[in-house]
Write a protein that holds these residues in place. Structure first.
Motif, PDB file in Angstrom:
ATOM      1  N   SER A 166      45.520  46.195  46.317  1.00  0.00           N
ATOM      2  CA  SER A 166      45.095  47.704  45.864  1.00  0.00           C
ATOM      3  C   SER A 166      46.351  48.652  46.404  1.00  0.00           C
ATOM      4  O   SER A 166      46.826  49.372  46.026  1.00  0.00           O
ATOM      5  N   CYS A 167      46.728  48.225  47.921  1.00  0.00           N
ATOM      6  CA  CYS A 167      47.480  49.215  48.381  1.00  0.00           C
ATOM      7  C   CYS A 167      48.964  48.338  48.710  1.00  0.00           C
ATOM      8  O   CYS A 167      49.841  48.817  49.420  1.00  0.00           O
ATOM      9  N   HIS A 168      49.078  47.203  48.117  1.00  0.00           N
ATOM     10  CA  HIS A 168      50.037  46.382  48.120  1.00  0.00           C
ATOM     11  C   HIS A 168      50.887  46.126  49.620  1.00  0.00           C
ATOM     12  O   HIS A 168      51.839  46.765  49.853  1.00  0.00           O
ATOM     13  N   ALA A 169      50.036  45.715  50.610  1.00  0.00           N
ATOM     14  CA  ALA A 169      50.440  45.718  51.892  1.00  0.00           C
ATOM     15  C   ALA A 169      49.444  44.575  52.592  1.00  0.00           C
ATOM     16  O   ALA A 169      48.484  44.127  52.397  1.00  0.00           O
ATOM     17  N   ILE A 170      50.137  44.128  53.717  1.00  0.00           N
ATOM     18  CA  ILE A 170      49.489  43.182  54.660  1.00  0.00           C
ATOM     19  C   ILE A 170      48.666  44.126  55.554  1.00  0.00           C
ATOM     20  O   ILE A 170      49.105  44.943  56.447  1.00  0.00           O
ATOM     21  N   VAL A 171      47.198  43.847  55.640  1.00  0.00           N
ATOM     22  CA  VAL A 171      46.303  44.699  56.193  1.00  0.00           C
ATOM     23  C   VAL A 171      45.433  44.036  57.087  1.00  0.00           C
ATOM     24  O   VAL A 171      45.099  42.778  56.597  1.00  0.00           O
ATOM     25  N   ALA A 172      44.743  44.409  58.061  1.00  0.00           N
ATOM     26  CA  ALA A 172      43.590  44.067  58.820  1.00  0.00           C
ATOM     27  C   ALA A 172      42.393  43.896  57.769  1.00  0.00           C
ATOM     28  O   ALA A 172      42.372  44.898  57.108  1.00  0.00           O
TER      29      ALA A 172
ATOM     30  N   SER B  20      41.587  47.856  55.703  1.00  0.00           N
ATOM     31  CA  SER B  20      41.568  48.712  56.771  1.00  0.00           C
ATOM     32  C   SER B  20      42.601  49.887  56.645  1.00  0.00           C
ATOM     33  O   SER B  20      42.437  50.582  57.353  1.00  0.00           O
ATOM     34  N   ALA B  21      43.298  49.942  55.583  1.00  0.00           N
ATOM     35  CA  ALA B  21      44.410  50.702  55.501  1.00  0.00           C
ATOM     36  C   ALA B  21      43.737  52.150  55.051  1.00  0.00           C
ATOM     37  O   ALA B  21      42.937  52.331  54.426  1.00  0.00           O
ATOM     38  N   ALA B  22      44.277  52.918  55.690  1.00  0.00           N
ATOM     39  CA  ALA B  22      43.766  54.416  55.498  1.00  0.00           C
ATOM     40  C   ALA B  22      43.983  54.864  54.065  1.00  0.00           C
ATOM     41  O   ALA B  22      45.115  54.818  53.512  1.00  0.00           O
ATOM     42  N   GLY B  23      42.988  55.507  53.454  1.00  0.00           N
ATOM     43  CA  GLY B  23      43.234  55.944  52.188  1.00  0.00           C
ATOM     44  C   GLY B  23      42.913  54.869  50.899  1.00  0.00           C
ATOM     45  O   GLY B  23      42.985  54.961  49.930  1.00  0.00           O
ATOM     46  N   CYS B  24      42.856  53.603  51.502  1.00  0.00           N
ATOM     47  CA  CYS B  24      42.534  52.362  50.671  1.00  0.00           C
ATOM     48  C   CYS B  24      40.943  52.052  50.696  1.00  0.00           C
ATOM     49  O   CYS B  24      40.318  52.274  49.645  1.00  0.00           O
ATOM     50  N   GLU B  25      40.640  51.199  51.663  1.00  0.00           N
ATOM     51  CA  GLU B  25      39.456  50.760  51.935  1.00  0.00           C
ATOM     52  C   GLU B  25      38.778  49.817  50.807  1.00  0.00           C
ATOM     53  O   GLU B  25      37.537  49.976  50.565  1.00  0.00           O
TER      54      GLU B  25
ATOM     55  N   ARG C 259      46.537  35.889  50.493  1.00  0.00           N
ATOM     56  CA  ARG C 259      46.359  37.103  49.455  1.00  0.00           C
ATOM     57  C   ARG C 259      44.883  37.052  49.186  1.00  0.00           C
ATOM     58  O   ARG C 259      44.051  36.307  49.171  1.00  0.00           O
ATOM     59  N   MET C 260      44.440  38.710  48.875  1.00  0.00           N
ATOM     60  CA  MET C 260      43.217  38.990  48.642  1.00  0.00           C
ATOM     61  C   MET C 260      42.975  39.352  47.050  1.00  0.00           C
ATOM     62  O   MET C 260      43.907  39.492  46.441  1.00  0.00           O
ATOM     63  N   VAL C 261      41.767  38.872  46.685  1.00  0.00           N
ATOM     64  CA  VAL C 261      41.508  39.599  45.400  1.00  0.00           C
ATOM     65  C   VAL C 261      40.493  40.762  45.306  1.00  0.00           C
ATOM     66  O   VAL C 261      39.680  40.840  46.252  1.00  0.00           O
ATOM     67  N   ALA C 262      40.573  41.614  44.293  1.00  0.00           N
ATOM     68  CA  ALA C 262      39.593  42.829  44.442  1.00  0.00           C
ATOM     69  C   ALA C 262      38.312  42.109  44.142  1.00  0.00           C
ATOM     70  O   ALA C 262      38.078  41.252  43.376  1.00  0.00           O
ATOM     71  N   ALA C 263      37.292  42.777  44.799  1.00  0.00           N
ATOM     72  CA  ALA C 263      35.862  42.349  44.779  1.00  0.00           C
ATOM     73  C   ALA C 263      35.286  42.249  43.575  1.00  0.00           C
ATOM     74  O   ALA C 263      34.267  41.443  43.188  1.00  0.00           O
ATOM     75  N   ASP C 264      35.484  43.150  42.692  1.00  0.00           N
ATOM     76  CA  ASP C 264      34.856  43.319  41.259  1.00  0.00           C
ATOM     77  C   ASP C 264      35.545  42.114  40.357  1.00  0.00           C
ATOM     78  O   ASP C 264      34.928  42.054  39.254  1.00  0.00           O
ATOM     79  N   HIS C 265      36.593  41.513  40.796  1.00  0.00           N
ATOM     80  CA  HIS C 265      36.805  40.078  40.149  1.00  0.00           C
ATOM     81  C   HIS C 265      36.292  38.932  40.657  1.00  0.00           C
ATOM     82  O   HIS C 265      36.639  37.885  40.047  1.00  0.00           O
ATOM     83  N   ALA C 266      35.357  39.125  41.510  1.00  0.00           N
ATOM     84  CA  ALA C 266      34.991  37.926  42.247  1.00  0.00           C
ATOM     85  C   ALA C 266      33.294  37.705  41.918  1.00  0.00           C
ATOM     86  O   ALA C 266      32.634  38.734  41.318  1.00  0.00           O
ATOM     87  N   PRO C 267      32.913  36.340  42.048  1.00  0.00           N
ATOM     88  CA  PRO C 267      31.767  36.216  41.826  1.00  0.00           C
ATOM     89  C   PRO C 267      30.656  36.971  42.859  1.00  0.00           C
ATOM     90  O   PRO C 267      31.185  37.089  43.805  1.00  0.00           O
ATOM     91  N   ALA C 268      29.289  36.916  42.556  1.00  0.00           N
ATOM     92  CA  ALA C 268      28.425  37.501  43.266  1.00  0.00           C
ATOM     93  C   ALA C 268      28.275  36.958  44.675  1.00  0.00           C
ATOM     94  O   ALA C 268      28.242  35.679  44.562  1.00  0.00           O
TER      95      ALA C 268
ATOM     96  N   PRO D 146      33.152  29.258  42.846  1.00  0.00           N
ATOM     97  CA  PRO D 146      34.408  29.333  43.725  1.00  0.00           C
ATOM     98  C   PRO D 146      34.914  30.680  43.810  1.00  0.00           C
ATOM     99  O   PRO D 146      34.825  31.429  42.809  1.00  0.00           O
ATOM    100  N   ALA D 147      35.442  30.986  44.961  1.00  0.00           N
ATOM    101  CA  ALA D 147      36.250  32.062  44.880  1.00  0.00           C
ATOM    102  C   ALA D 147      37.258  32.125  43.893  1.00  0.00           C
ATOM    103  O   ALA D 147      37.864  31.249  43.520  1.00  0.00           O
ATOM    104  N   PRO D 148      37.780  33.439  43.640  1.00  0.00           N
ATOM    105  CA  PRO D 148      39.030  33.475  42.456  1.00  0.00           C
ATOM    106  C   PRO D 148      40.234  33.255  42.978  1.00  0.00           C
ATOM    107  O   PRO D 148      40.564  33.110  44.307  1.00  0.00           O
ATOM    108  N   LEU D 149      41.180  33.006  42.231  1.00  0.00           N
ATOM    109  CA  LEU D 149      42.724  32.895  42.880  1.00  0.00           C
ATOM    110  C   LEU D 149      43.435  34.093  42.542  1.00  0.00           C
ATOM    111  O   LEU D 149      42.894  34.924  41.800  1.00  0.00           O
ATOM    112  N   CYS D 150      44.361  34.292  43.592  1.00  0.00           N
ATOM    113  CA  CYS D 150      45.023  35.489  43.532  1.00  0.00           C
ATOM    114  C   CYS D 150      45.828  35.668  42.410  1.00  0.00           C
ATOM    115  O   CYS D 150      46.156  34.665  41.726  1.00  0.00           O
ATOM    116  N   ASP D 151      46.667  36.952  42.402  1.00  0.00           N
ATOM    117  CA  ASP D 151      47.654  36.924  41.429  1.00  0.00           C
ATOM    118  C   ASP D 151      49.027  36.174  41.579  1.00  0.00           C
ATOM    119  O   ASP D 151      49.795  36.110  40.604  1.00  0.00           O
ATOM    120  N   CYS D 152      49.280  35.233  42.659  1.00  0.00           N
ATOM    121  CA  CYS D 152      50.165  34.405  42.724  1.00  0.00           C
ATOM    122  C   CYS D 152      49.703  33.170  42.260  1.00  0.00           C
ATOM    123  O   CYS D 152      50.241  32.166  41.653  1.00  0.00           O
TER     124      CYS D 152
END
Length: 360
Positions: free
Chosen positions: A31-37, A49-54, A71-80, A86-92
């Motif tokens: 979402s914010c295209h950064a390495i984040v906590a 944890s990025a300010a303004g993203c969350e 890499r992370m995946v947006a939660a709305d693309h993941a199974p419940a 299984p968890a989804p694969l990232c954009d790479c």
């Protein structure tokens, strides 16, 4: 490439999975295209944890299970949460077709190195806004990867296992990388044997993706203009040119017209080698500007790109020589090479790209 910041203030780097200061898990937020906590949630998901993203996130399957991605995946693309899917694969990782045999000792580490190089490739392609469709996308030429082997490591040597030989190359949107290229010692041996100035994993990815973009942006669309710069890719044929190159080698004066000796082999290889060098320039300058190494202004022209790269390249060359390492950049680009880079610069711009180092 830029550096990032953990919520504790410690710098984070593109390959990090943990902050070395506070040991907090980190990852790439789409979402914010950064390495984040990554703030863990009770659901098992995470929050950026990025300010303004969350943004709510889940780990890529190859991060959560295989530990070869960050890499992370947006939660709305993941199974419940709590389900068996299984968890989804990232954009790479979604571009992978074949992964290394993980039953072979050391292959997980080699796969991790291949994925790290691929993520850097995609970072630069995205910086340039170049299209690279994934399987299942409504795109004319999806980009896929296979990481395969035709030999097994044995006491420091790679021994053939008698199967079909695996060539690093590209065909119709599919890039194959021989797994042994992720072995640093073997790759250096091949570099010396083939008299190459550089041989790196990221270099293989940048070269092969050059072939991909010839198919995507030139084939059937701009072939005559490309021929005028790189030569006729139809005469001689690729197989004829390949045989001649390995029998006779490159001409002694190759540097007067080409970016590398291998670029003399055929017009397609000239295009791919030049494309890889263009990506080298953009990537190096993006890092240099984010690190404050150069403040040369980029005005959108190839000339300013080359000038800035030359400035950084000369400095890094001298630093490398101080440490007995290989030069980063050529000291001079011959006029024909400059013309080829100009063609690529315009081709990328027409594809919707913007060669703007430091803009990410």
């Amino acid at each position: 490439m830029q550096t990032f910041s953990c919520r504790c203030g410690n710098p984070l780097f593109f390959e990090n999975t943990h902050c070395v200061a506070c040991d907090f898990e980190v990852g790439w937020c789409p979402s914010c295209h950064a390495i984040v906590a990554l703030e863990p949630l009770e659901s098992g998901q995470y929050r950026c944890s990025a300010a303004g993203c969350e943004a709510p996130l889940v780990k890529c399957h190859n991060y959560a299970v295989e530990n070869v991605c960050n890499r992370m995946v947006a939660a709305d693309h993941a199974p419940a949460p709590g389900g068996t899917e299984p968890a989804p694969l990232c954009d790479c990782c979604c571009h992978n077709d074949v992964i290394p045999d993980l039953g072979v000792e050391g292959n997980r580490e080699r796969w991790a190195a291949l994925e790290a190089a691929k993520r850097r490739l995609f970072y630069t392609l995205d910086l340039l806004k170049l299209p690279h469709g994934a399987p299942g996308d409504d795109t004319p030429l999806p980009l896929t990867f296979s990481f395969m082997a035709d030999a097994l490591p044995d006491q420091g040597l790679w021994r053939s296992v008698g199967q079909q030989k695996v060539y690093t190359g590209h065909a119709e949107g599919h890039i194959t990388i021989n797994v042994k290229e992720a072995d640093t010692v073997e790759r250096e041996r091949l570099r010396v044997d083939m008299n190459e100035s550089h041989r790196t994993l990221i270099g293989h990815f940048r070269h092969e993706v050059g072939h991909y973009y010839w198919d995507l942006l030139v084939k059937g669309q701009d072939e005559e203009a490309c021929k005028a710069v790189f030569g006729d890719h139809e005469n001689p044929t690729y197989s004829e040119a390949l045989e001649q190159y390995y029998q006779q080698g490159a001409p002694q004066d190759w540097a007067e017209r080409h970016i590398s000796a291998y670029a003399t082999m055929h017009a397609w290889e000239d295009f791919a080698e030049s494309f890889a060098f263009y990506l080298d320039m953009v990537s190096v300058l993006d890092t240099a500007q984010h690190m404050g190494v150069t403040h040369t202004e980029y005005d959108g022209s190839l000339e300013s790109l080359v000038q800035a790269f030359h400035q950084v390249g000369l400095a890094v060359n001298e630093l490398n020589r101080d440490m007995g390492l290989l030069d980063l950049a050529p000291s001079v680009l011959a006029p024909p090479v400059h013309a080829k880079l100009e063609y690529l610069h315009e081709l990328i711009a027409r594809a919707g790209g913007s060669a703007s180092p430091g803009a990410a």
